[in-house]
Design a protein around this motif. Structure first.
Motif, PDB file in Angstrom:
ATOM      1  N   ARG A 428       0.782  -1.227   0.000  1.00 42.04           N
ATOM      2  CA  ARG A 428       0.000   0.000   0.000  1.00 42.04           C
ATOM      3  C   ARG A 428       0.818   1.284   0.000  1.00 42.04           C
ATOM      4  NH1 ARG A 428      -5.563  -0.551   3.224  1.00 42.04           N
ATOM      5  NH2 ARG A 428      -5.976  -2.763   2.925  1.00 42.04           N
ATOM      6  N   VAL A 429       2.085   1.180   0.329  1.00 39.19           N
ATOM      7  CA  VAL A 429       2.865   2.413   0.493  1.00 39.19           C
ATOM      8  C   VAL A 429       3.904   2.568  -0.610  1.00 39.19           C
ATOM      9  CG1 VAL A 429       4.391   3.706   2.044  1.00 39.19           C
ATOM     10  CG2 VAL A 429       2.472   2.391   2.984  1.00 39.19           C
ATOM     11  N   PHE A 430       4.731   1.586  -0.803  1.00 39.27           N
ATOM     12  CA  PHE A 430       5.797   1.686  -1.800  1.00 39.27           C
ATOM     13  C   PHE A 430       5.324   1.141  -3.143  1.00 39.27           C
ATOM     14  CE2 PHE A 430       7.998   2.305   2.077  1.00 39.27           C
ATOM     15  CZ  PHE A 430       9.111   3.071   1.765  1.00 39.27           C
ATOM     16  N   PRO A 431       5.930   1.606  -4.239  1.00 37.94           N
ATOM     17  CA  PRO A 431       5.500   1.129  -5.553  1.00 37.94           C
ATOM     18  C   PRO A 431       5.597  -0.379  -5.712  1.00 37.94           C
ATOM     19  CG  PRO A 431       6.933   3.045  -5.772  1.00 37.94           C
ATOM     20  CD  PRO A 431       6.955   2.652  -4.333  1.00 37.94           C
ATOM     21  N   SER A 432       6.571  -0.997  -5.047  1.00 36.69           N
ATOM     22  CA  SER A 432       6.733  -2.446  -5.144  1.00 36.69           C
ATOM     23  C   SER A 432       7.523  -2.936  -3.938  1.00 36.69           C
ATOM     24  CB  SER A 432       7.463  -2.825  -6.435  1.00 36.69           C
ATOM     25  OG  SER A 432       8.868  -2.605  -6.299  1.00 36.69           O
ATOM     26  N   SER A 480       0.126  12.072 -11.682  1.00 32.58           N
ATOM     27  CA  SER A 480       1.387  12.800 -11.557  1.00 32.58           C
ATOM     28  C   SER A 480       2.578  11.872 -11.625  1.00 32.58           C
ATOM     29  CB  SER A 480       1.416  13.600 -10.251  1.00 32.58           C
ATOM     30  OG  SER A 480       1.350  12.717  -9.133  1.00 32.58           O
ATOM     31  N   LEU A 481       2.383  10.616 -11.235  1.00 35.26           N
ATOM     32  CA  LEU A 481       3.379   9.572 -11.401  1.00 35.26           C
ATOM     33  C   LEU A 481       2.625   8.293 -11.775  1.00 35.26           C
ATOM     34  CD1 LEU A 481       5.794  10.086  -8.360  1.00 35.26           C
ATOM     35  CD2 LEU A 481       6.369  10.370 -10.776  1.00 35.26           C
ATOM     36  N   PRO A 482       3.251   7.392 -12.500  1.00 38.98           N
ATOM     37  CA  PRO A 482       2.548   6.176 -12.944  1.00 38.98           C
ATOM     38  C   PRO A 482       2.415   5.147 -11.835  1.00 38.98           C
ATOM     39  CG  PRO A 482       4.829   6.093 -13.664  1.00 38.98           C
ATOM     40  CD  PRO A 482       4.632   7.446 -13.006  1.00 38.98           C
ATOM     41  N   VAL A 483       2.028   5.624 -10.645  1.00 34.07           N
ATOM     42  CA  VAL A 483       2.047   4.744  -9.489  1.00 34.07           C
ATOM     43  C   VAL A 483       0.745   3.977  -9.318  1.00 34.07           C
ATOM     44  CG1 VAL A 483       1.298   6.591  -7.968  1.00 34.07           C
ATOM     45  CG2 VAL A 483       2.444   4.631  -7.012  1.00 34.07           C
ATOM     46  N   LEU A 484      -0.345   4.502  -9.888  1.00 38.83           N
ATOM     47  CA  LEU A 484      -1.640   3.875  -9.673  1.00 38.83           C
ATOM     48  C   LEU A 484      -1.983   2.856 -10.758  1.00 38.83           C
ATOM     49  CD1 LEU A 484      -3.674   7.021  -8.549  1.00 38.83           C
ATOM     50  CD2 LEU A 484      -2.542   5.301  -7.153  1.00 38.83           C
ATOM     51  N   LYS A 490       6.082  -3.480 -12.269  1.00 34.50           N
ATOM     52  CA  LYS A 490       6.991  -3.768 -13.379  1.00 34.50           C
ATOM     53  C   LYS A 490       7.758  -2.529 -13.824  1.00 34.50           C
ATOM     54  CE  LYS A 490       5.855  -8.113 -14.023  1.00 34.50           C
ATOM     55  NZ  LYS A 490       6.826  -9.209 -13.841  1.00 34.50           N
ATOM     56  N   GLN A 491       7.318  -1.356 -13.379  1.00 29.64           N
ATOM     57  CA  GLN A 491       7.945  -0.129 -13.818  1.00 29.64           C
ATOM     58  C   GLN A 491       9.098   0.251 -12.890  1.00 29.64           C
ATOM     59  OE1 GLN A 491       5.275   3.052 -14.829  1.00 29.64           O
ATOM     60  NE2 GLN A 491       3.548   1.651 -15.076  1.00 29.64           N
ATOM     61  N   SER A 492       9.981   1.044 -13.417  1.00 32.30           N
ATOM     62  CA  SER A 492      11.117   1.518 -12.629  1.00 32.30           C
ATOM     63  C   SER A 492      10.908   2.988 -12.285  1.00 32.30           C
ATOM     64  CB  SER A 492      12.420   1.338 -13.410  1.00 32.30           C
ATOM     65  OG  SER A 492      12.664  -0.025 -13.642  1.00 32.30           O
ATOM     66  N   PHE A 493      11.315   3.336 -11.082  1.00 30.78           N
ATOM     67  CA  PHE A 493      11.197   4.708 -10.619  1.00 30.78           C
ATOM     68  C   PHE A 493      12.560   5.178 -10.143  1.00 30.78           C
ATOM     69  CE2 PHE A 493       7.212   2.490  -9.771  1.00 30.78           C
ATOM     70  CZ  PHE A 493       6.286   3.299 -10.410  1.00 30.78           C
ATOM     71  N   THR A 494      12.762   6.463 -10.211  1.00 35.86           N
ATOM     72  CA  THR A 494      13.978   7.007  -9.630  1.00 35.86           C
ATOM     73  C   THR A 494      13.876   6.916  -8.115  1.00 35.86           C
ATOM     74  OG1 THR A 494      13.151   9.265  -9.424  1.00 35.86           O
ATOM     75  CG2 THR A 494      14.125   8.631 -11.550  1.00 35.86           C
ATOM     76  N   PHE A 495      15.016   7.071  -7.464  1.00 35.83           N
ATOM     77  CA  PHE A 495      15.041   6.993  -6.003  1.00 35.83           C
ATOM     78  C   PHE A 495      14.117   8.047  -5.396  1.00 35.83           C
ATOM     79  CE2 PHE A 495      17.003   8.201  -1.911  1.00 35.83           C
ATOM     80  CZ  PHE A 495      16.890   6.986  -1.270  1.00 35.83           C
ATOM     81  N   ASP A 496      14.171   9.262  -5.913  1.00 43.33           N
ATOM     82  CA  ASP A 496      13.333  10.334  -5.370  1.00 43.33           C
ATOM     83  C   ASP A 496      11.860  10.058  -5.615  1.00 43.33           C
ATOM     84  OD1 ASP A 496      15.491  11.730  -4.414  1.00 43.33           O
ATOM     85  OD2 ASP A 496      15.689  13.006  -6.184  1.00 43.33           O
ATOM     86  N   GLU A 497      11.519   9.468  -6.769  1.00 40.69           N
ATOM     87  CA  GLU A 497      10.118   9.132  -7.042  1.00 40.69           C
ATOM     88  C   GLU A 497       9.604   8.083  -6.058  1.00 40.69           C
ATOM     89  OE1 GLU A 497       9.643   9.890 -11.849  1.00 40.69           O
ATOM     90  OE2 GLU A 497      10.357   7.951 -11.115  1.00 40.69           O
ATOM     91  N   VAL A 498      10.429   7.076  -5.760  1.00 38.15           N
ATOM     92  CA  VAL A 498      10.026   6.032  -4.801  1.00 38.15           C
ATOM     93  C   VAL A 498       9.701   6.659  -3.460  1.00 38.15           C
ATOM     94  CG1 VAL A 498      10.870   4.066  -3.467  1.00 38.15           C
ATOM     95  CG2 VAL A 498      11.252   4.139  -5.926  1.00 38.15           C
ATOM     96  N   LEU A 499      10.577   7.545  -2.985  1.00 38.71           N
ATOM     97  CA  LEU A 499      10.354   8.170  -1.684  1.00 38.71           C
ATOM     98  C   LEU A 499       9.124   9.084  -1.716  1.00 38.71           C
ATOM     99  CD1 LEU A 499      14.004   9.070  -0.608  1.00 38.71           C
ATOM    100  CD2 LEU A 499      12.674   7.019  -0.093  1.00 38.71           C
TER     101      LEU A 499
END
Length: 630
Positions: A428-432, A480-484, A490-499
C-alpha cells in the motif's frame, strides 16, 4: 594405518554426509575417525586436535565455504607432521586439479568426483605398493629425476548406489542426532543443465533402493533425529519415488522435520493434492530454486522453467498451510540488469514465500558459465566463493545496492519480525516490494547501522526512523506519477520518485499501529519495555484493565472463557490504544477511523503448552465512547 577424515562445516549443527559415506565404505578395512570442525574454530585448535589423533593419513572434504580455512590448516599440519599423507576431495577441488596441486604444495592427492571407491583404492595403495597410476579418479604427485610431476588419472565409472553401505549407522552419531542436521540422499545426479550449477555436469539420475532408503530414515527417526535435509538436487523428478517417500514420512515422522529441494514447475497435481490432504502441518519444508523469472536469462543459462506452473505449485502448497517454502533468487545471471532483477524479485515476493533467499552468482569451477565468463563480460573474485563483481549489464554499483536489499530482507521478512507491517508497506505504500527493501536498505547503509548490532527493539525503531524520514508533501495527484497503474511493480522509478510515492501514501497511524501489534506478537513473554513512548495516562490504563476484567464478553467469548481477573491481567497482559479499527483492517484491509481499538495481548500458558505465547484480543471502541471513557 590411522586415517582421519575431516571437514570444516559452516556451523556446528551441520554434519558432513561425504565423510560418513567414505568411512562406511572403507571403515572395515582401515582405522578411520571422523573429525568435524567449523570455519569459526581457531586454526590452532583444529590442528592441535588432528595432531592428537596421530593420523598417518588425513583427508579433507572441500567446498567453496571452507576451502580457504582448510588450506590454512593444511599448511600448519605439514609443518608439524611432515610425513603425513594429505588428501583433498569434494566439489571445490574436483575441477582445475592442476591449479590446486600448484597452489597447495602440501597436498599429496586429490580424489575427484564420487569418492567412496576411489578413496578406498587410494588408501590400499598408500598402505601397499604405491601404484597410484592404477587408481582411477585420483590426481597425485610423482617424483621424476629432476622435478615433481602432477598426474591426473582418468575418472572412475559411476558407482552402483545399491552396493554402497549406509552412512547413517555409526553409533558415535546417535547422541548428536537430535541437536544437529542430518543430511540424506535418495539419489545422485540432476536431469537439468543449468550452467551456473555443478550438478549440471553429471548426466542422469541414479536412485538408491527404496527399502534401504526407508530403513535408514526410520533408523534415524527412532534414534532421535529432529531435522533431516534431503540433498537430492531435484527430489521430485521421479513422481512415484517421491510420492512413496512422502507417504512413508507422513506415516512415520514422529515429529521429525524433513526438507527437500524440489523443482516446482514439474510437481504433479496429484502429489500436491495428496500432500494438501495428508501432510501434518510443519513436518515438510520445500526449497525451490526460482533464480530468475526473466525468460532470456533462463534461456542463456540453459534453464527450463514454466513460470505459470511454478506459481500454481507454490500457491497450492501455500494455501494448504501445511508446508513452509523457501524460494531462491540469484542476482547477476546473464542478461539480467538491475531493472529486470527488480521484476524478478517482485514476481517472487508476490508469492509471499515464508523465506526468500537472495543470493549472488558464484562462478563455480567446472561450470559452463565460468567457462563462458568472457562472453558476458563477467568479473569475479579470484578465490572462493568466486562471487561475481559485475558483468556487461550489471555493474558493481548495482550489485552493492542489491546487497542492501538482501540485508534488510534477511533481518525483516525472512526473520518474520513484523509481517503485518511489511505487507502493508509493500502493498500500500511503496510502488513495489523491491522498492521498499531497496529504499530501506539504502537508508540503513547511510545511517551506519550495518556496523553495529541490533536487538528486536532496534529493528522497530530503525524502521520507524526510516518511515519518518519520507517526504510528506501531501497526496500525489492521480497521474502525476505512474504509481496507480496495475503494472506499477513492473515499472522503474527514480530513487526520489520512490520516496515521494511512499511519503504520499503513508498512513502513520496505521503503520504505527501495525508495528505495535507485530511487536507484541514477537514476544513469548510479556515485554518489559516498548520501543515507542507509552502515552496512555495511568488512570485511563487502569480503567481499561478494570473494564476488561469486569466485562470480558465485550471482547469475545474466547476472552471471557479465560476468566482473568484484574490482578491477572496486570500480570500477564499488555494493552495499547490504536486510532483505527484493527480487527476490520486485518480481516478486510479497510481503514475505519470511526472506531478505535483497544489491543490486549495476553502472555499465558495454554493447555498442553510448555511456555507462554502471545494471544491477541481486540476491543472495538466507538470514538464518542472513548472520549467518555477518558
Amino acid at each position: 594405518m590411522k586415517v582421519v577424515l575431516s571437514t570444516l562445516n559452516a556451523k556446528f549443527i551441520h554434519t558432513s554426509l561425504a565423510l560418513r559415506c567414505l568411512k562406511a565404505f572403507s571403515g572395515d578395512r582401515f582405522d578411520i575417525e571422523i573429525a568435524e570442525y567449523t570455519i569459526k574454530d581457531p586454526v590452532m585448535n583444529i590442528v592441535s586436535d588432528i595432531y592428537s589423533r596421530k593420523p598417518d593419513v588425513v583427508g579433507f572434504s572441500c567446498y567453496i565455504w571452507n576451502i580457504e580455512e582448510t588450506i590454512t590448516v593444511i599448511n600448519m599440519l605439514r609443518k608439524i607432521m611432515p610425513e603425513i599423507k594429505i588428501i583433498l576431495g569434494g566439489p571445490e577441488v574436483s575441477y582445475d586439479m592442476d591449479y590446486w596441486m600448484e597452489r597447495v604444495q602440501e597436498v599429496d592427492f586429490i580424489v575427484v568426483g564420487e569418492g567412496e571407491e576411489t578413496f578406498h583404492h587410494l588408501l590400499t595403495e598408500i598402505e601397499g605398493d604405491g601404484k597410484y597410476h592404477m587408481v582411477f579418479g585420483v590426481t597425485y604427485r610423482k617424483q621424476r629425476e629432476d622435478r615433481v610431476e602432477v598426474l591426473i588419472n582418468p575418472p572412475r565409472p559411476k558407482l552402483n548406489l545399491n552396493e554402497l553401505p549406509s552412512p547413517h549407522r555409526f553409533k558415535e552419531d546417535i547422541p548428536h542426532l537430535g541437536s544437529r542436521v542430518v543430511y540424506f540422499e535418495t539419489s545422485r545426479g540432476c536431469p537439468f543443465s543449468c550452467q551456473f550449477c555443478l550438478s549440471s555436469i553429471e548426466v542422469g539420475v541414479r536412485y538408491y533402493d527404496m527399502e534401504r532408503t526407508k530403513a535408514d530414515i526410520l533408523y534415524l527417526i527412532e534414534k532421535g533425529a529432529k531435522l533431516i535435509k534431503f540433498v537430492d538436487r531435484t527430489f521430485n523428478i521421479k513422481r512415484d519415488y517421491a510420492l512413496e517417500i512422502f507417504e512413508f514420512l507422513i506415516k512415520n515422522h514422529q515429529g521429525c522435520v524433513f526438507q527437500f529441494e524440489i523443482t516446482a514447475d514439474i510437481m504433479r497435481p496429484e502429489v500436491l493434492d495428496y500432500l494438501a490432504e495428508h501432510a501434518p502441518p510443519g513436518i515438510f519444508r520445500f526449497e525451490i530454486g526460482v533464480q530468475s523469472t526473466n525468460d532470456s536469462t533462463n534461456e542463456a543459462v540453459q534453464r527450463r522453467q514454466n513460470w505459470m506452473k511454478l506459481v500454481r505449485t507454490v500457491m497450492k502448497v501455500k494455501n494448504s498451510q501445511k508446508i513452509d517454502q523457501h524460494l531462491d533468487l540469484i542476482a547477476g545471471l546473464p542478461l539480467e540488469n538491475y531493472d529486470t532483477f527488480r521484476g524478478t524479485f517482485n514476481d517472487v515476493f508476490e508469492l509471499r514465500p515464508e523465506e526468500l533467499q537472495l543470493g549472488f552468482l558464484k562462478m563455480l569451477r567446472g561450470t559452463g558459465l565460468r567457462r563462458e565468463a568472457d562472453k558476458w563480460g563477467y568479473i569475479y573474485m579470484d578465490r572462493s566463493p568466486y562471487e561475481m563483481l559485475g558483468n556487461d549489464l550489471m555493474p558493481f554499483g548495482d550489485i552493492v545496492r542489491i546487497k542492501r536489499v538482501e540485508d534488510v530482507l534477511e533481518k525483516y521478512w525472512n526473520a518474520h519480525r513484523m509481517d503485518h507491517t511489511l505487507l502493508y508497506l509493500v502493498d500500500r505504500v511503496f510502488p513495489s516490494p523491491f522498492d521498499f527493501f531497496q529504499a530501506f536498505g539504502d537508508f540503513w547503509e547511510r545511517s551506519g547501522w550495518q556496523k553495529i548490532g541490533h536487538q528486536l527493539e532496534d529493528l522497530y525503531s530503525r524502521l520507524w526512523a526510516f518511515l519518518e524520514s519520507l517526504p510528506r508533501s501531501g497526496k500525489l495527484a492521480v497521474g502525476s506519477l505512474p504509481v496507480l497503474e496495475e503494472d506499477a511493480q513492473k515499472q522503474s522509478f527514480t530513487f526520489d520518485e520512490v520516496l515521494a510515492i511512499a511519503g504520499s501514501r503513508l498512513d502513520s497511524d496505521v503503520v504505527l499501529g501495525l508495528m505495535k501489534y507485530d511487536y507484541f506478537l514477537n514476544h513469548n513473554y510479556k515485554p518489559r519495555k516498548t520501543w515507542w513512548e507509552f502515552t496512555m495516562d495511568k488512570s485511563v490504563w487502569s480503567g481499561w484493565m478494570r473494564r476488561l476484567a469486569e466485562r470480558p464478553a465485550d471482547v469475545s467469548p474466547e476472552f471471557a472463557a479465560l476468566k482473568f481477573g484484574e490482578k491477572e491481567l496486570h500480570k500477564h497482559a499488555v494493552i495499547e490504544k490504536l486510532p483505527f479499527d484493527l480487527a476490520t483492517f486485518l480481516s478486510t484491509g479497510e481503514v475505519v477511523r470511526e472506531r478505535h481499538t483497544l489491543l490486549a495481548v495476553l502472555y499465558a500458558l495454554e493447555a498442553g503448552s510448555s511456555k507462554p505465547k502471545p494471544r491477541p484480543f481486540t476491543l472495538s471502541i466507538e470514538v464518542e465512547q472513548e472520549a467518555l471513557q477518558s
